[in-house]
Scaffold this motif. Structure first.
Motif, PDB file in Angstrom:
ATOM      1  N   GLY A   1       0.808  -1.213   0.000  1.00 55.61           N
ATOM      2  CA  GLY A   1       0.000   0.000   0.000  1.00 55.61           C
ATOM      3  C   GLY A   1       0.839   1.259   0.000  1.00 55.61           C
ATOM      4  N   GLU A   2       0.301   2.292   0.600  1.00 59.81           N
ATOM      5  CA  GLU A   2       0.949   3.603   0.586  1.00 59.81           C
ATOM      6  C   GLU A   2       2.209   3.612   1.437  1.00 59.81           C
ATOM      7  OE1 GLU A   2      -1.656   6.476   2.401  1.00 59.81           O
ATOM      8  OE2 GLU A   2      -2.418   4.970   3.764  1.00 59.81           O
ATOM      9  N   SER A   3       3.001   4.657   1.276  1.00 58.30           N
ATOM     10  CA  SER A   3       4.221   4.811   2.059  1.00 58.30           C
ATOM     11  C   SER A   3       3.923   5.578   3.346  1.00 58.30           C
ATOM     12  CB  SER A   3       5.276   5.577   1.252  1.00 58.30           C
ATOM     13  OG  SER A   3       4.903   6.943   1.136  1.00 58.30           O
ATOM     14  N   LEU A   4       4.890   5.569   4.251  1.00 56.93           N
ATOM     15  CA  LEU A   4       4.734   6.335   5.489  1.00 56.93           C
ATOM     16  C   LEU A   4       4.665   7.830   5.205  1.00 56.93           C
ATOM     17  CD1 LEU A   4       7.085   4.476   8.008  1.00 56.93           C
ATOM     18  CD2 LEU A   4       4.617   4.221   7.672  1.00 56.93           C
ATOM     19  N   LEU A   5       5.248   8.262   4.085  1.00 57.12           N
ATOM     20  CA  LEU A   5       5.121   9.679   3.727  1.00 57.12           C
ATOM     21  C   LEU A   5       3.658  10.028   3.473  1.00 57.12           C
ATOM     22  CD1 LEU A   5       6.335  12.416   3.082  1.00 57.12           C
ATOM     23  CD2 LEU A   5       6.715  11.634   0.732  1.00 57.12           C
TER      24      LEU A   5
ATOM     25  N   ASN B   1      10.310   5.010   1.688  1.00 61.77           N
ATOM     26  CA  ASN B   1      10.791   3.653   1.447  1.00 61.77           C
ATOM     27  C   ASN B   1      10.316   2.640   2.485  1.00 61.77           C
ATOM     28  OD1 ASN B   1      12.090   4.370  -0.896  1.00 61.77           O
ATOM     29  ND2 ASN B   1      14.071   4.700   0.077  1.00 61.77           N
ATOM     30  N   VAL B   2       9.311   3.012   3.241  1.00 62.74           N
ATOM     31  CA  VAL B   2       8.645   2.069   4.142  1.00 62.74           C
ATOM     32  C   VAL B   2       7.174   2.052   3.745  1.00 62.74           C
ATOM     33  CG1 VAL B   2       8.094   1.458   6.521  1.00 62.74           C
ATOM     34  CG2 VAL B   2      10.285   2.556   5.994  1.00 62.74           C
ATOM     35  N   LEU B   3       6.686   0.890   3.318  1.00 66.29           N
ATOM     36  CA  LEU B   3       5.341   0.782   2.756  1.00 66.29           C
ATOM     37  C   LEU B   3       4.433  -0.047   3.654  1.00 66.29           C
ATOM     38  CD1 LEU B   3       6.240   0.082  -0.996  1.00 66.29           C
ATOM     39  CD2 LEU B   3       5.927   2.293   0.137  1.00 66.29           C
ATOM     40  N   VAL B   4       3.153   0.278   3.600  1.00 67.55           N
ATOM     41  CA  VAL B   4       2.164  -0.416   4.414  1.00 67.55           C
ATOM     42  C   VAL B   4       1.764  -1.722   3.735  1.00 67.55           C
ATOM     43  CG1 VAL B   4      -0.142  -0.296   5.437  1.00 67.55           C
ATOM     44  CG2 VAL B   4       1.306   1.754   5.357  1.00 67.55           C
TER      45      VAL B   4
ATOM     46  N   PHE C   1      -5.400   2.211   0.231  1.00 69.90           N
ATOM     47  CA  PHE C   1      -6.250   1.140   0.733  1.00 69.90           C
ATOM     48  C   PHE C   1      -7.041   1.542   1.974  1.00 69.90           C
ATOM     49  CE2 PHE C   1      -3.083  -1.372  -1.656  1.00 69.90           C
ATOM     50  CZ  PHE C   1      -3.959  -2.097  -2.443  1.00 69.90           C
ATOM     51  N   THR C   2      -6.767   2.731   2.529  1.00 71.10           N
ATOM     52  CA  THR C   2      -7.497   3.170   3.715  1.00 71.10           C
ATOM     53  C   THR C   2      -8.559   4.202   3.379  1.00 71.10           C
ATOM     54  OG1 THR C   2      -5.871   4.898   4.136  1.00 71.10           O
ATOM     55  CG2 THR C   2      -5.507   2.776   5.200  1.00 71.10           C
ATOM     56  N   ALA C   3      -8.700   4.527   2.098  1.00 70.30           N
ATOM     57  CA  ALA C   3      -9.709   5.489   1.648  1.00 70.30           C
ATOM     58  C   ALA C   3      -9.588   6.813   2.382  1.00 70.30           C
ATOM     59  CB  ALA C   3     -11.115   4.919   1.813  1.00 70.30           C
ATOM     60  N   GLY C   4      -8.354   7.234   2.635  1.00 65.11           N
ATOM     61  CA  GLY C   4      -8.135   8.536   3.261  1.00 65.11           C
ATOM     62  C   GLY C   4      -8.521   8.592   4.720  1.00 65.11           C
ATOM     63  N   ASP C   5      -8.623   7.452   5.372  1.00 65.72           N
ATOM     64  CA  ASP C   5      -9.106   7.393   6.753  1.00 65.72           C
ATOM     65  C   ASP C   5      -8.062   7.944   7.722  1.00 65.72           C
ATOM     66  OD1 ASP C   5     -10.474   6.800   9.042  1.00 65.72           O
ATOM     67  OD2 ASP C   5     -11.041   4.784   8.389  1.00 65.72           O
ATOM     68  N   GLN C   6      -8.482   8.888   8.584  1.00 66.92           N
ATOM     69  CA  GLN C   6      -7.598   9.394   9.627  1.00 66.92           C
ATOM     70  C   GLN C   6      -7.921   8.777  10.981  1.00 66.92           C
ATOM     71  OE1 GLN C   6      -7.006  13.630   9.846  1.00 66.92           O
ATOM     72  NE2 GLN C   6      -7.119  13.888   7.652  1.00 66.92           N
ATOM     73  N   ASP C   7      -8.886   7.880  11.019  1.00 62.41           N
ATOM     74  CA  ASP C   7      -9.253   7.202  12.253  1.00 62.41           C
ATOM     75  C   ASP C   7      -8.104   6.288  12.677  1.00 62.41           C
ATOM     76  OD1 ASP C   7     -10.313   5.821  14.341  1.00 62.41           O
ATOM     77  OD2 ASP C   7     -12.056   5.039  13.251  1.00 62.41           O
ATOM     78  N   VAL C   8      -7.609   6.508  13.882  1.00 61.31           N
ATOM     79  CA  VAL C   8      -6.480   5.719  14.368  1.00 61.31           C
ATOM     80  C   VAL C   8      -6.806   4.230  14.343  1.00 61.31           C
ATOM     81  CG1 VAL C   8      -4.949   5.300  16.327  1.00 61.31           C
ATOM     82  CG2 VAL C   8      -5.716   7.622  15.818  1.00 61.31           C
ATOM     83  N   ASN C   9      -8.071   3.898  14.593  1.00 54.91           N
ATOM     84  CA  ASN C   9      -8.463   2.490  14.633  1.00 54.91           C
ATOM     85  C   ASN C   9      -8.237   1.782  13.298  1.00 54.91           C
ATOM     86  OD1 ASN C   9      -9.293   2.668  17.316  1.00 54.91           O
ATOM     87  ND2 ASN C   9     -11.311   3.437  16.724  1.00 54.91           N
ATOM     88  N   ALA C  10      -8.246   2.574  12.208  1.00 56.00           N
ATOM     89  CA  ALA C  10      -8.020   1.979  10.888  1.00 56.00           C
ATOM     90  C   ALA C  10      -6.597   1.443  10.761  1.00 56.00           C
ATOM     91  CB  ALA C  10      -8.291   3.012   9.793  1.00 56.00           C
ATOM     92  N   TYR C  11      -5.704   1.911  11.626  1.00 52.72           N
ATOM     93  CA  TYR C  11      -4.296   1.514  11.564  1.00 52.72           C
ATOM     94  C   TYR C  11      -3.881   0.711  12.796  1.00 52.72           C
ATOM     95  CZ  TYR C  11      -4.362   5.243   8.092  1.00 52.72           C
ATOM     96  OH  TYR C  11      -4.662   6.035   7.020  1.00 52.72           O
TER      97      TYR C  11
END
Length: 453
Positions: free
Chosen positions: A133-137, A182-185, A276-286
């Motif tokens: 998925g996306e990077s930590l950036l 360079n760190v990906l989910v 893959f998180t659909a822009g979710d800022q909810d901590v629970n999503a991570y």
């Protein structure tokens, strides 16, 4: 001294930057790829463009042999890029085969396959990876540069340390370019998400939804098409032909959008970021976030003695700037800088040049201001570039007045979390030792109380 590597891509695999230039589609350059193309005798079918770097493009493909999706990195065909890719493959094969049971194995991106592809611009080395998925950036941006929740950062720190320990202690490999890009989910249910969220089904890409199909039917009815154009003076037969032409055009556009085959004005396929998180800022999503260290394009063997320039500027260690032989401890310096950025949204070191001193001067000065004048004599006097920064007494040549500060105070100013700063400072400090011989290893820091707190 502030240059980039000849080979490693400096863009994230899942890039949201501008696309690569058309000028590099030439002999020795990129391979022209279109959605629907196949590679390796039809095994890999291209479905989306995931991103690009200065020396490669990366594509989502469906592996018809294993019946799963993968990411295919297609390297430019010039000899130096081909050689760099082959060196990267040897490192990746070592990572893949050394110890599958190691806890750190799961936190380094794995090479699944590699092959060569003959194209009009030459022979291209292709590397096949798992889809990540996306990077930590991207996460840093998602949380508006105000810092990622501490619980998430601790999980990331723990997993990256495991990955680095595996690279260093078991594989004998130094990453040399650790940074958020360079760190990906890792996405455990990638096939389901590709279907549900991106409407990509196996070897084919389907329309976006049933609702979209209904919209398509409505949009191609005669009134909705023809009312948008001037049909005055047209016969019934001419209107019918015009309707057919417009309908075909709309269907082509919809098919292009659904397959991700978007092109810019130069005809270059645009990247599609797999959020893959659909822009979710909810901590629970991570809550169960899993990350993997990626991009081994600049990595090297620990057995080699190296003093060439490595690391992206903000994550570069003092011994590298000074031209000393560096070791795997350079990765730990980068990790500390990255973790500070994840927690605060800001760079720990952000050097700027002036008319009186260089960016490297300012970078060394910022390090000394933060960690104290603890550079050992060997770094001040015996390195390739020592004389550019220090006089015979070990004082800086171009920056006379240093404003000392300590890491605890810097964290207090920038960190918005509710964590225990004493413990956090104790965790980061061993990785930020200016003397790399005294700097913590991944193995020695991975059980630190801050990670368990």
């Amino acid at each position: 001294m502030d240059s980039d590597s000849d080979y490693s891509d400096c863009h994230s695999i899942y890039s949201d930057d501008d696309e690569e230039g058309l000028d590099d589609y030439k002999q020795g350059g990129y391979h022209r790829v279109l959605i629907g193309d196949t590679l390796q005798d039809g095994r890999y079918k291209i479905q989306l463009k995931l991103g690009w770097g200065h020396f490669s493009t990366v594509w989502l493909a469906y592996d018809s042999k294993l019946e799963r999706h993968c990411a295919v990195k297609i390297v430019k065909s010039a000899r130096r890029f081909t050689q760099g890719a082959k060196e990267e493959i040897s490192l990746l094969e070592k990572i893949h085969s050394t110890n599958i049971d190691s806890p750190g194995y799961q936190h380094v991106a794995q090479l699944l396959d590699h092959f060569e592809h003959e194209g009009v611009n030459g022979t291209h080395v292709c590397m096949v990876f798992e889809v990540l998925g996306e990077s930590l950036l991207s996460l840093i941006k998602r949380f508006k540069y105000r810092g990622i929740p501490t619980a998430m950062v601790k999980k990331v720190a723990d997993q990256v340390l495991l990955g680095l320990d595996y690279l260093h202690r078991e594989c004998g490999i130094i990453h040399t370019d650790l940074k958020p890009e360079n760190v990906l989910v890792y996405v455990p249910n990638v096939e389901t998400l590709l279907q549900d969220r991106f409407h990509i089904h196996g070897a084919e890409t389907k329309p976006t939804s049933d609702e979209g199909d209904k919209t398509s039917t409505a949009a191609t009815s005669e009134p909705s098409i023809l009312e948008q154009v001037d049909t005055k003076g047209l016969t019934k037969n001419q209107k019918k032909k015009l309707k057919k032409k417009l309908k075909k055009k709309i269907q082509h556009r919809r098919k292009t959008e659904s397959t991700g085959n978007r092109e810019n004005k130069d005809g270059i396929v645009m990247s599609s970021v797999l959020d893959f998180t659909a822009g979710d800022q909810d901590v629970n999503a991570y809550e169960n976030i899993v990350v993997k260290i990626a991009d081994l394009g600049n990595a090297c063997w620990m057995k080699d003695e190296c003093n060439h320039l490595i690391q992206t500027r903000e994550y570069r260690s003092p011994e590298v700037i000074l031209g000393a032989n560096w070791t795997e401890k350079a990765d730990l310096w980068s990790l500390a800088c990255m973790l500070f950025e994840l927690m605060t949204g800001e760079f720990l070191f952000d050097p700027r040049p002036s008319s009186k001193y260089s960016k490297d001067d300012d970078h060394i000065a910022q390090m000394v201001e933060l960690m104290g004048d603890t550079l050992p004599p060997r770094l001040k006097h015996d390195c390739e570039f020592s004389h550019e920064f220090f006089n015979k007494d070990g004082n800086m040549l171009h920056i006379k007045k240093l404003r000392y500060r300590n890491l605890h105070d810097v964290l207090e100013e920038t960190y918005r979390g509710e964590d225990k700063l004493d413990l956090l400072t104790q965790f980061l400090t061993p990785m930020l030792q200016l003397d790399d011989e005294k700097r913590a290893s991944a193995a020695s820091i991975m059980n630190h109380p801050w990670l368990q707190d």
